[in-house]
Write an enzyme that holds these catalytic residues in place. Structure first.
Site, mmCIF file in Angstrom:
data_model
loop_
_atom_site.group_PDB
_atom_site.id
_atom_site.type_symbol
_atom_site.label_atom_id
_atom_site.label_comp_id
_atom_site.label_asym_id
_atom_site.label_seq_id
_atom_site.Cartn_x
_atom_site.Cartn_y
_atom_site.Cartn_z
ATOM 1 N N SER A 117 -0.311 -10.259 -1.001
ATOM 2 C CA SER A 117 -1.133 -11.472 -1.035
ATOM 3 C C SER A 117 -0.524 -12.524 -1.950
ATOM 4 O O SER A 117 -0.878 -13.703 -1.871
ATOM 5 C CB SER A 117 -2.552 -11.138 -1.505
ATOM 6 O OG SER A 117 -3.184 -10.262 -0.601
ATOM 7 N N ASP A 154 2.110 -7.527 -4.885
ATOM 8 C CA ASP A 154 1.061 -7.407 -3.875
ATOM 9 C C ASP A 154 1.356 -8.460 -2.824
ATOM 10 O O ASP A 154 1.628 -9.615 -3.162
ATOM 11 C CB ASP A 154 -0.310 -7.653 -4.503
ATOM 12 C CG ASP A 154 -1.446 -7.378 -3.518
ATOM 13 O OD1 ASP A 154 -1.537 -8.123 -2.520
ATOM 14 O OD2 ASP A 154 -2.231 -6.456 -3.753
ATOM 15 N N GLN A 198 -5.922 -20.881 19.385
ATOM 16 C CA GLN A 198 -6.663 -19.899 18.608
ATOM 17 C C GLN A 198 -6.688 -18.543 19.304
ATOM 18 O O GLN A 198 -6.963 -17.524 18.669
ATOM 19 C CB GLN A 198 -8.093 -20.389 18.377
ATOM 20 C CG GLN A 198 -8.180 -21.631 17.507
ATOM 21 C CD GLN A 198 -9.603 -22.127 17.326
ATOM 22 O OE1 GLN A 198 -10.562 -21.390 17.551
ATOM 23 N NE2 GLN A 198 -9.754 -23.384 16.922
ATOM 24 N N ASP A 208 -0.555 -7.148 4.705
ATOM 25 C CA ASP A 208 -1.384 -8.348 4.872
ATOM 26 C C ASP A 208 -0.573 -9.592 5.211
ATOM 27 O O ASP A 208 -1.013 -10.428 6.010
ATOM 28 C CB ASP A 208 -2.216 -8.596 3.610
ATOM 29 C CG ASP A 208 -3.369 -7.622 3.469
ATOM 30 O OD1 ASP A 208 -3.644 -6.895 4.449
ATOM 31 O OD2 ASP A 208 -3.995 -7.577 2.395
ATOM 32 N N THR A 234 0.816 -1.218 0.000
ATOM 33 C CA THR A 234 0.000 0.000 0.000
ATOM 34 C C THR A 234 0.848 1.265 0.000
ATOM 35 O O THR A 234 0.458 2.279 -0.598
ATOM 36 C CB THR A 234 -0.932 -0.001 1.231
ATOM 37 O OG1 THR A 234 -1.784 -1.140 1.171
ATOM 38 C CG2 THR A 234 -1.793 1.248 1.273
#
EC number: 3.5.1.1
Length: 339
Positions: free
Chosen positions: A57, A55, A273, A88, A12
């Site tokens: 991702s 990117d 978790q 990310d 970004t």
């Protein structure tokens, strides 16, 4: 003059809007134009831009290997390294680089932003300038930071202890199970007791990664077929995300499935978790059975560190028992072993 090597992968921080209003990757020249203060610093900056821009991702082991090799190739000539990276998957990259760059005696700082550098309220300027300052910081000629870190929103975190928790705030990362390394206010406040010291260690590059890792995230009512499909997949290790401090159902069919996979030579690493706290195998009845059949204790590993640590260990070691042994050991400051 400080010599800093910048690796620009994309993200970004260097994006612009296209004709449809969608943010798309641009290049490092955009960053330089929006950061005129860079020219005022007493730094010699060398920039390596990935081509094409990535990117985050699309991050994958091949890119991690290339990144680590770039750092190795330039290691002797620079005081520190700053990697501009999409947020990310930043915690995955920071974690895996911490394992690949053994005995690191210089800072490798990943940073980026939640808004592009050309936006009025961007966080990119502050993040980048602070990352550069910390990357150049020395005491008695020795780098203060000697590990892979993430710098975001005026805080420096150990890379393999961090995770992205918020996609809408500038405070995007947290490290609840390990203290913040540096807080940037009027002055940089270093938490010296929390920093790694590798000064007497040899710097070694590791470039073998084995991504045969699967993830089994438990939930109430999960079916035997779902669990079996994960356990039967063509992997060497499984990261099992359990409840609370490492608890699971005590149903015999579930334990039998896990036991069968372990007997076939697969490692099962138990992480919680929960984002805060640690796995404590055997503390409750619901985890005693796991310990008995050979499930591994992931303690307070983040998900990102658990996955990438297994990739690293499997790349280095052919013996599954050796992988299992080191999975439970702290090798880069990534976990806290509870006696």
């Amino acid at each position: 003059m400080h010599n800093i090597f910048i690796i620009y992968t994309g993200g970004t921080i260097g994006m612009v809007k296209d004709e449809t209003g969608t943010f798309v990757p641009f290049d490092f020249e955009l960053i330089k134009r929006n950061l005129p203060d860079l020219s005022r610093l007493d730094y010699k900056l060398t920039v390596h831009s990935f081509e094409p821009i990535i990117d985050s991702s699309n991050m994958k082991p091949e890119i991690w290997i290339e990144m680590a090799q770039i750092i190795k190739d330039n290691y002797a000539n620079y005081d520190g390294f700053v990697i501009l990276h999409g947020s990310d998957t930043m915690a995955f990259t920071a974690s895996v680089l911490s394992f690949m760059l053994e005995g690191l005696q210089k800072p490798v700082i990943l940073s980026g932003s939640q808004l592009p550098i050309g936006e009025i309220r961007t966080d990119a300027r502050e993040n980048m300038m602070t990352a550069l300052e910390i990357a150049s910081a020395k005491q008695d000629g020795v780098s203060i930071i000697q590990e892979v870190c993430i710098l975001f929103d005026n805080k420096l975190f150990r890379g393999n202890r961090s995770f992205k928790y918020n996609s809408a705030k500038f405070e995007a990362f947290r490290s609840p199970n390990y203290p913040v390394l540096v807080e940037a206010g009027i002055h940089l406040k270093y938490n010296t007791d929390a920093l790694l010291n590798n000064i007497d260690k040899e710097f070694i590059l590791h470039t073998k990664l084995d991504n045969r890792v699967a993830v089994l995230k438990l939930f109430p009512g999960i079916s035997a077929q779902t669990i079996k499909s994960v356990l039967d997949s063509d992997v060497r290790s499984i990261v099992m995300e359990t409840f609370g401090s490492g608890n699971t159902t005590t149903d015999s069919w579930f334990l039998d499935l896990l036991k069968g996979a372990i007997e076939q030579g697969k490692n099962i690493l138990n992480i919680s978790q929960c984002k805060v706290g640690s796995v404590e195998l055997g503390r409750y009845e619901t985890s005693q059975g796991l310990k008995a059949i050979g499930v591994l204790n992931g303690y307070d590993l983040t998900f990102e560190a658990a996955v990438t640590k297994l990739m690293y260990l499997q790349g280095e070691l052919e013996d599954q028992k050796e992988v299992a042994y080191w999975a439970e050991k702290d090798i880069r400051g990534e976990l806290t072993v509870n006696d």
